[in-house]
Motif scaffolding. Structure first.
Motif, PDB file in Angstrom:
ATOM      1  N   MET A 134       6.142  -7.503   0.187  1.00  0.00           N
ATOM      2  CA  MET A 134       5.468  -7.186   0.289  1.00  0.00           C
ATOM      3  C   MET A 134       5.705  -6.494  -1.791  1.00  0.00           C
ATOM      4  SD  MET A 134       7.846  -2.590  -0.216  1.00  0.00           S
ATOM      5  CE  MET A 134       7.402  -2.219   1.858  1.00  0.00           C
ATOM      6  N   MET A 135       4.694  -5.172  -2.315  1.00  0.00           N
ATOM      7  CA  MET A 135       4.135  -5.636  -3.533  1.00  0.00           C
ATOM      8  C   MET A 135       4.394  -4.306  -4.196  1.00  0.00           C
ATOM      9  SD  MET A 135       0.675  -8.806  -3.763  1.00  0.00           S
ATOM     10  CE  MET A 135       0.062  -6.785  -2.459  1.00  0.00           C
ATOM     11  N   ALA A 136       4.474  -4.036  -5.588  1.00  0.00           N
ATOM     12  CA  ALA A 136       4.494  -3.049  -5.825  1.00  0.00           C
ATOM     13  C   ALA A 136       4.251  -2.974  -7.101  1.00  0.00           C
ATOM     14  CB  ALA A 136       6.621  -1.749  -5.993  1.00  0.00           C
ATOM     15  N   SER A 137       3.306  -2.144  -8.011  1.00  0.00           N
ATOM     16  CA  SER A 137       2.460  -2.073  -9.115  1.00  0.00           C
ATOM     17  C   SER A 137       3.491  -1.160 -10.206  1.00  0.00           C
ATOM     18  CB  SER A 137       1.461  -1.612  -8.831  1.00  0.00           C
ATOM     19  OG  SER A 137       0.772  -1.727 -10.689  1.00  0.00           O
ATOM     20  N   LEU A 138       4.473  -1.883 -11.007  1.00  0.00           N
ATOM     21  CA  LEU A 138       4.863  -0.641 -12.304  1.00  0.00           C
ATOM     22  C   LEU A 138       3.718  -0.198 -12.858  1.00  0.00           C
ATOM     23  CD1 LEU A 138       6.592  -2.087  -9.952  1.00  0.00           C
ATOM     24  CD2 LEU A 138       8.716  -2.232 -12.146  1.00  0.00           C
ATOM     25  N   ASP A 139       3.169  -0.716 -12.982  1.00  0.00           N
ATOM     26  CA  ASP A 139       2.100  -0.817 -13.789  1.00  0.00           C
ATOM     27  C   ASP A 139       1.167   0.965 -14.331  1.00  0.00           C
ATOM     28  OD1 ASP A 139      -0.122  -0.291 -15.820  1.00  0.00           O
ATOM     29  OD2 ASP A 139      -0.802  -2.579 -15.563  1.00  0.00           O
ATOM     30  N   ALA A 159       2.005  -5.557   2.411  1.00  0.00           N
ATOM     31  CA  ALA A 159       2.102  -4.319   2.606  1.00  0.00           C
ATOM     32  C   ALA A 159       2.574  -4.076   0.652  1.00  0.00           C
ATOM     33  CB  ALA A 159       3.241  -3.665   2.532  1.00  0.00           C
ATOM     34  N   THR A 160       2.258  -2.873   0.587  1.00  0.00           N
ATOM     35  CA  THR A 160       2.365  -2.809  -0.759  1.00  0.00           C
ATOM     36  C   THR A 160       3.006  -1.392  -0.840  1.00  0.00           C
ATOM     37  OG1 THR A 160       0.249  -1.806  -1.247  1.00  0.00           O
ATOM     38  CG2 THR A 160       0.237  -3.757  -1.563  1.00  0.00           C
ATOM     39  N   LEU A 161       3.565  -1.221  -1.896  1.00  0.00           N
ATOM     40  CA  LEU A 161       4.023   0.691  -2.048  1.00  0.00           C
ATOM     41  C   LEU A 161       3.431   0.903  -2.407  1.00  0.00           C
ATOM     42  CD1 LEU A 161       7.422   1.247  -2.060  1.00  0.00           C
ATOM     43  CD2 LEU A 161       7.180   1.806  -4.412  1.00  0.00           C
ATOM     44  N   PRO A 162       3.853   2.759  -0.932  1.00  0.00           N
ATOM     45  CA  PRO A 162       2.882   3.821  -1.148  1.00  0.00           C
ATOM     46  C   PRO A 162       2.775   4.297  -2.452  1.00  0.00           C
ATOM     47  CG  PRO A 162       3.805   3.453   0.357  1.00  0.00           C
ATOM     48  CD  PRO A 162       4.369   3.030  -0.568  1.00  0.00           C
ATOM     49  N   ILE A 163       1.912   5.434  -3.579  1.00  0.00           N
ATOM     50  CA  ILE A 163       1.487   5.543  -4.763  1.00  0.00           C
ATOM     51  C   ILE A 163       2.160   6.769  -5.136  1.00  0.00           C
ATOM     52  CG2 ILE A 163      -0.604   5.643  -6.775  1.00  0.00           C
ATOM     53  CD1 ILE A 163      -1.964   3.972  -5.515  1.00  0.00           C
ATOM     54  N   ILE A 164       2.786   7.041  -6.141  1.00  0.00           N
ATOM     55  CA  ILE A 164       3.590   8.657  -5.872  1.00  0.00           C
ATOM     56  C   ILE A 164       2.802   9.366  -7.369  1.00  0.00           C
ATOM     57  CG2 ILE A 164       4.838  10.056  -6.047  1.00  0.00           C
ATOM     58  CD1 ILE A 164       6.628   9.023  -3.811  1.00  0.00           C
TER      59      ILE A 164
END
Length: 478
Positions: A134-139, A159-164
């Motif tokens: 799974m990938m998640a963008s912290l930028d 899969a990528t973490l849903p953006i909030i």
């Protein structure tokens, strides 16, 4: 990437090979040229000094100077020193021996290729290691950074973490960990924010994310094209966060290679991956011994065969091998080989991996030949009828004009391709006389390079200086 350095070192070693005996002064003169070559390649000065001193100390020993082939011995010492400088004879691997989810934190400056490298590594983990990633963008600073990772995730099937909207990096990291645990994810990749330059805000942010996620791997992504400055960036990051490895991007570019040669020695951290192109599968596990071989012009047959095994369909290779055994080779077979060469990176990439093909690669560049030559040749075959592909002898003058017009080329280009096909056909017959694939495997070593990709050696031979006897493919220039 290492072409300029490779050419310079090749010139130095050609002089050593040409001498029957070596004096200590000969070795020192050669090492002076090696020193200049490394400095011109933008290798860090402390690394150059250490490298030259190490090689000189071993090369001026009596066992080397009195040996039967002192020139070859010196080259071997340089090769061993290069391998050591690049990270030793072991291949660095990701530490995946931990309780899931294993966290990999990607750090680096903005524009270094960090987000793309994150997706490439996720794809590699999924396809070659069988891991659920799974990938998640912290930028949250760069516009559309999170959307970019989402799109890349869709392309690689990860899969990528849903953006909030409005969440801060530490909040995103916390949510990513919770989500990874709930979804039984094996590896969680955190794509942290970058800056245009190293600043304290960036470092503080990374430290906070690291404290929350306790990453197993912290990979610094560095753009090879930044040269010596890449080493300075690496030192800055290494002093702030506990790096476990380096990812060098754009290793296929025209940088001088100094970053790659300096990175391990300066940071003490292994180079774990090398980005070799823009495509999402264009990433390689960094293997010091193979890179050293490429720098010294020894080629990289192992990587070439591995690339062939990955890109060439087994059933296609078996079908062509069977036709080779029968001495058959038509335009459909040639077209399949051209497409295989394209999928393996094109003529330049293949030439760079073949031993003794440096001159051929240089001849390609000097003649104005580019990678589109394969596309033009494919277009010519595509403009032929089904019968003409099976039996090229049907192509009379009138048909050649039609094929040339249909492919946007000239009649002489069609003639050159037909000549190439004839030469490859002759090579296939020779293979049959040699005892088929068994004879070929004996000629090329275990497994047979041609067993992985039949006819490749002959195709490259026509570019000048390689095996085989094809006409000069550089005539198919733009």
């Amino acid at each position: 990437m290492f072409d300029s350095l490779s050419d310079r070192l090749g010139g130095v070693f050609d002089k050593l090979r040409g001498r029957g005996a070596l004096k200590e002064q000969d070795v020192r003169d050669a090492m002076r040229e090696v020193r200049i070559a490394l400095l011109e390649a933008d290798v860090a000065l402390p690394v150059v000094r250490r490298f030259v001193d190490q090689v000189t100390e071993k090369a001026v020993g009596q066992d080397v100077l009195r040996s039967v082939t002192p020139g070859q011995q010196v080259i071997k010492i340089v090769n061993d020193a290069l391998i050591e400088t690049l990270g030793g004879d072991t291949t660095p691997e990701l530490d995946l021996n931990a309780t899931p989810p294993i966290v990999i934190m990607m750090v680096g400056l903005q524009g270094s290729g960090k987000t793309t490298s994150t997706a490439k590594i996720a794809k590699l983990l999924k396809e070659k290691h069988g891991k659920k990633a799974m990938m998640a963008s912290l930028d949250v600073n760069r516009p559309a950074a999170q959307e970019q990772l989402k799109v890349l995730g869709e392309q690689v099937g990860v899969a990528t973490l849903p953006i909030i909207a409005g969440q801060q990096p530490t909040e995103i990291a916390t949510r990513a960990l919770q989500s990874a645990k709930l979804q039984a994810v094996d590896v969680l990749l955190l794509d942290t924010a970058g800056r245009l330059h190293v600043d304290q805000q960036l470092m503080d942010e990374m430290k906070a994310v690291s404290a929350i996620s306790t990453p197993r791997e912290v990979l610094l992504v560095v753009d090879s094209l930044t040269g010596q400055d890449a080493v300075n960036v690496a030192q800055s990051f290494a002093g702030q966060v506990d790096l476990t490895g380096v990812v060098l991007t754009r290793m296929d570019g025209d940088a001088r290679g100094g970053a790659a040669l300096s990175m391990r020695a300066v940071t003490g951290k292994p180079i774990k991956f090398a980005g070799t192109g823009e495509k999402l599968d264009a990433i390689e596990v960094f293997q010091p011994a193979r890179v050293a071989n490429r720098i010294l012009g020894m080629g990289d047959i192992v990587s070439l065969v591995e690339k062939a095994a990955e890109t060439v369909k087994l059933e296609d290779a078996e079908a062509l091998a069977k036709r080779m055994e029968q001495g058959k080779f038509d335009m459909n077979d040639l077209r399949m080989q051209l497409k295989q060469m394209q999928s393996m990176g094109g003529l330049g990439a293949l030439a760079g991996m073949m031993p003794g093909m440096k001159k051929a690669k240089a001849a390609m560049a000097a003649s104005g030949m580019d990678e589109r030559v394969l596309l033009r040749m494919d277009a010519i075959i595509g403009s032929m009828t089904v019968k003409e592909r099976v039996n090229p002898a049907l192509l009379n003058a009138k048909r050649k004009i039609r094929v040339a017009k249909g492919s946007g080329t000239q009649v002489q280009d069609v003639n050159k391709l037909l000549k190439m096909h004839q030469e490859m056909g002759k090579a296939m017959k020779q293979i049959k006389k040699m005892g088929g694939l068994k004879g070929l495997a004996a000629m090329f070593g275990k497994g047979g390079l041609e067993g992985a990709m039949p006819g490749l050696g002959n195709a490259l031979g026509g570019m000048g200086g390689g095996v085989g006897s094809l006409p000069d493919m550089s005539k198919f220039k733009k």
